[in-house]
Design a protein around this motif. Structure first.
Motif, mmCIF file in Angstrom:
data_model
loop_
_atom_site.group_PDB
_atom_site.id
_atom_site.type_symbol
_atom_site.label_atom_id
_atom_site.label_comp_id
_atom_site.label_asym_id
_atom_site.label_seq_id
_atom_site.Cartn_x
_atom_site.Cartn_y
_atom_site.Cartn_z
ATOM 1 N N MET A 29 3.096 -11.785 5.325
ATOM 2 C CA MET A 29 2.686 -10.404 5.668
ATOM 3 C C MET A 29 2.795 -9.519 4.422
ATOM 4 S SD MET A 29 4.080 -8.008 8.741
ATOM 5 C CE MET A 29 5.317 -7.114 7.831
ATOM 6 N N LYS A 30 1.810 -8.644 4.241
ATOM 7 C CA LYS A 30 1.803 -7.782 3.063
ATOM 8 C C LYS A 30 2.941 -6.749 3.157
ATOM 9 C CE LYS A 30 -1.520 -4.969 0.582
ATOM 10 N NZ LYS A 30 -0.547 -4.793 -0.454
ATOM 11 N N PHE A 31 3.605 -6.512 2.014
ATOM 12 C CA PHE A 31 4.660 -5.491 2.020
ATOM 13 C C PHE A 31 4.006 -4.122 2.155
ATOM 14 C CE2 PHE A 31 7.981 -2.764 0.235
ATOM 15 C CZ PHE A 31 9.058 -3.213 0.985
ATOM 16 N N ARG A 32 4.492 -3.369 3.138
ATOM 17 C CA ARG A 32 3.826 -2.098 3.460
ATOM 18 C C ARG A 32 3.855 -1.091 2.316
ATOM 19 N NH1 ARG A 32 3.982 0.194 8.674
ATOM 20 N NH2 ARG A 32 3.950 -1.404 10.257
ATOM 21 N N HIS A 33 2.711 -0.529 2.023
ATOM 22 C CA HIS A 33 2.586 0.596 1.087
ATOM 23 C C HIS A 33 3.130 0.285 -0.306
ATOM 24 C CE1 HIS A 33 1.247 2.661 4.560
ATOM 25 N NE2 HIS A 33 2.386 2.463 5.172
ATOM 26 N N SER A 34 2.954 -0.977 -0.738
ATOM 27 C CA SER A 34 3.462 -1.325 -2.073
ATOM 28 C C SER A 34 2.706 -0.548 -3.152
ATOM 29 C CB SER A 34 3.392 -2.831 -2.311
ATOM 30 O OG SER A 34 2.098 -3.294 -2.062
ATOM 31 N N ASP A 35 1.500 -0.042 -2.823
ATOM 32 C CA ASP A 35 0.747 0.752 -3.809
ATOM 33 C C ASP A 35 1.489 2.050 -4.181
ATOM 34 O OD1 ASP A 35 0.198 1.232 -1.025
ATOM 35 O OD2 ASP A 35 -1.248 2.768 -1.667
ATOM 36 N N LEU A 36 2.392 2.496 -3.327
ATOM 37 C CA LEU A 36 3.124 3.740 -3.626
ATOM 38 C C LEU A 36 4.364 3.483 -4.480
ATOM 39 C CD1 LEU A 36 3.131 5.449 -0.084
ATOM 40 C CD2 LEU A 36 1.653 5.965 -2.034
ATOM 41 N N LEU A 37 4.721 2.203 -4.640
ATOM 42 C CA LEU A 37 5.995 1.883 -5.298
ATOM 43 C C LEU A 37 5.833 1.744 -6.813
ATOM 44 C CD1 LEU A 37 7.382 -0.741 -2.741
ATOM 45 C CD2 LEU A 37 7.478 1.761 -2.676
ATOM 46 N N ARG A 38 6.915 2.004 -7.507
ATOM 47 C CA ARG A 38 6.919 1.882 -8.967
ATOM 48 C C ARG A 38 8.142 1.078 -9.407
ATOM 49 N NH1 ARG A 38 2.600 2.953 -8.142
ATOM 50 N NH2 ARG A 38 1.256 4.598 -8.924
ATOM 51 N N CYS A 39 7.964 0.356 -10.514
ATOM 52 C CA CYS A 39 9.066 -0.444 -11.063
ATOM 53 C C CYS A 39 10.185 0.508 -11.519
ATOM 54 C CB CYS A 39 8.540 -1.256 -12.246
ATOM 55 S SG CYS A 39 9.827 -2.155 -13.094
ATOM 56 N N PRO A 40 11.424 0.248 -11.135
ATOM 57 C CA PRO A 40 12.513 1.147 -11.542
ATOM 58 C C PRO A 40 12.861 1.030 -13.028
ATOM 59 C CG PRO A 40 13.398 -0.744 -10.356
ATOM 60 C CD PRO A 40 11.898 -0.844 -10.281
ATOM 61 N N MET A 41 12.368 -0.043 -13.690
ATOM 62 C CA MET A 41 12.702 -0.236 -15.101
ATOM 63 C C MET A 41 11.734 0.515 -16.013
ATOM 64 S SD MET A 41 15.004 -2.299 -14.192
ATOM 65 C CE MET A 41 15.706 -3.262 -15.484
ATOM 66 N N ASP A 42 10.438 0.549 -15.637
ATOM 67 C CA ASP A 42 9.455 1.132 -16.561
ATOM 68 C C ASP A 42 8.376 1.962 -15.858
ATOM 69 O OD1 ASP A 42 7.940 -0.751 -15.284
ATOM 70 O OD2 ASP A 42 7.964 -2.169 -16.947
ATOM 71 N N GLN A 43 8.580 2.222 -14.547
ATOM 72 C CA GLN A 43 7.657 3.083 -13.771
ATOM 73 C C GLN A 43 6.231 2.529 -13.675
ATOM 74 O OE1 GLN A 43 10.084 4.759 -15.872
ATOM 75 N NE2 GLN A 43 11.144 4.646 -13.900
ATOM 76 N N GLN A 44 6.043 1.246 -13.987
ATOM 77 C CA GLN A 44 4.722 0.630 -13.823
ATOM 78 C C GLN A 44 4.431 0.412 -12.338
ATOM 79 O OE1 GLN A 44 2.588 -0.812 -16.481
ATOM 80 N NE2 GLN A 44 3.812 0.681 -17.589
ATOM 81 N N ALA A 45 3.137 0.313 -12.021
ATOM 82 C CA ALA A 45 2.768 -0.017 -10.635
ATOM 83 C C ALA A 45 3.286 -1.420 -10.304
ATOM 84 C CB ALA A 45 1.254 0.025 -10.499
ATOM 85 N N LEU A 46 3.527 -1.660 -9.022
ATOM 86 C CA LEU A 46 4.009 -2.972 -8.588
ATOM 87 C C LEU A 46 2.919 -3.649 -7.768
ATOM 88 C CD1 LEU A 46 7.621 -1.953 -7.502
ATOM 89 C CD2 LEU A 46 7.020 -3.430 -9.424
ATOM 90 N N ARG A 47 2.762 -4.953 -7.966
ATOM 91 C CA ARG A 47 1.828 -5.693 -7.108
ATOM 92 C C ARG A 47 2.594 -6.821 -6.458
ATOM 93 N NH1 ARG A 47 1.603 -9.715 -10.661
ATOM 94 N NH2 ARG A 47 1.867 -8.834 -12.712
ATOM 95 N N GLU A 48 2.092 -7.207 -5.285
ATOM 96 C CA GLU A 48 2.785 -8.257 -4.548
ATOM 97 C C GLU A 48 2.334 -9.613 -5.055
ATOM 98 O OE1 GLU A 48 2.908 -7.449 -0.410
ATOM 99 O OE2 GLU A 48 3.831 -9.393 0.039
ATOM 100 N N ASP A 49 3.293 -10.492 -5.285
ATOM 101 C CA ASP A 49 2.973 -11.836 -5.766
ATOM 102 C C ASP A 49 3.905 -12.791 -5.021
ATOM 103 O OD1 ASP A 49 2.266 -14.059 -7.095
ATOM 104 O OD2 ASP A 49 2.956 -13.409 -9.082
ATOM 105 N N GLY A 50 3.370 -13.466 -4.020
ATOM 106 C CA GLY A 50 4.226 -14.305 -3.183
ATOM 107 C C GLY A 50 5.237 -13.431 -2.469
#
Ligand SMILES: C[S@@+](CC[C@H](N)C(=O)[O-])C[C@H]1O[C@@H](n2cnc3c(N)ncnc32)[C@H](O)[C@@H]1O
Length: 283
Positions: free
Chosen positions: A1-22
């Motif tokens: 199942m896709k993680f909900r609203h991952s498009d709104l999330l940012r990496c806490p280390m460098d503020q980059q966008a996050l994408r789901e991979d497995g």
């Protein structure tokens, strides 16, 4: 199942966008974060932790969940829902900063479900993994272990941010809110739990809250405020002990004070909370 609203999330280390991979969320710089089997993601950066197990302990979380499920703070949740409803359209994003074990987002979802065709996107985050694990049991939402000091959400992505009995970091709150977005802070008033505090401490002090000044200094505009005050039904000993275990009084009060309070039974307490709305600037 896709993680909900991952498009709104940012990496806490460098503020980059996050994408789901497995079963993970990854950024382009190679940082990756496991999606826990309970359905939350831990987005606490190494620098966001000031102890090995930050935030409320498992015991505090469980005491708060049991106390809140007793309905003793239901008027707080109802007032919150009345204030929040007009701020949100169906596609809005609401985030609870320091969400604890998710009681207030669950109450909001239930109250909105009866009046709306669609409910807004809900995100809850807390620095305590115990709190977030408990929150996943309450409702399907986007749950994150994360710090108010380094919120892993896209800048300008949130319509309404809640900080209930929490530890606001106004600069970070300002960044994640949309222009014209609302921060709703709920804080304890001077008479909050006064009867219990009179038993716990030799003398009851109330230090003037500085949160409003801090918020205005961080660029927020002052919005509506109101105070809710009510007296609970007489609390049984078990509920008094849960209340003690979920508040800072657990650490602050003397041993004698806690022994006196722990033996109380059928004891009503005053709940006094301040609701303060703050707005981000449009430009
Ligand atoms: C008094 S509890 C309130 C919980 C919830 N808002 C409620 O009213 O039921 C404060 C919460 O803030 C969390 N917390 C403390 N420091 C934090 C931080 N820097 N960032 C996010 N959460 C934090 C604690 O783990 C705890 O769950």
């Amino acid at each position: 199942m896709k993680f909900r609203h991952s498009d709104l999330l940012r990496c806490p280390m460098d503020q980059q966008a996050l994408r789901e991979d497995g079963g993970r969320l990854c950024c382009d710089n190679g940082h990756s974060f496991d999606i826990a089997r309970q359905g939350y993601v831990n987005l606490l950066g190494a620098r966001d932790k000031r102890s090995r197990d930050p935030g409320d302990s498992k015991a505090m979380v469980s005491a708060r969940r049991d106390f809140l499920d007793g309905g003793h703070y239901l008027p707080v949740a109802q007032t919150l829902a009345e204030m929040v409803a007009p701020l949100l359209h169906d596609e809005a994003v609401i985030a609870d900063a320091g969400c604890g074990e998710g009681y207030y987002l669950q109450q909001l979802r239930e109250q909105m479900a009866s009046t709306r065709a669609a409910t807004p996107t809900m995100i809850g985050f807390d620095i305590s993994k115990w709190a977030v694990q408990a929150a996943t049991q309450r409702l399907d939402a986007t749950w994150l272990v994360a710090s108010n000091r380094n919120i892993p959400l896209a800048p300008g992505s949130v319509d309404c941010l809640l900080s209930l009995f929490g530890f606001p970091v106004f600069g970070a709150f300002n960044t994640v809110l949309k222009p014209g977005g609302t921060l709703l802070c709920v804080t304890a008033g001077p008479r909050h739990l006064i009867e219990l505090r009179e038993i716990l401490y030799p003398s009851v002090k109330h230090s003037e809250s500085t949160f409003l000044k801090q918020a205005l200094d961080a660029g927020f505009l002052q919005g509506e405020s109101s105070t809710l005050e009510f007296v609970t039904a007489p609390l049984r000993q078990r509920a008094i002990n849960q209340l003690l275990a979920m508040t800072p009084h657990l650490f602050r009060a003397s041993h004698e004070g806690k022994v006196r309070a722990a033996s109380l039974d059928r004891f009503p307490v005053t709940v006094q909370v301040l609701f303060q709305q703050l707005r981000t600037r449009i430009t």
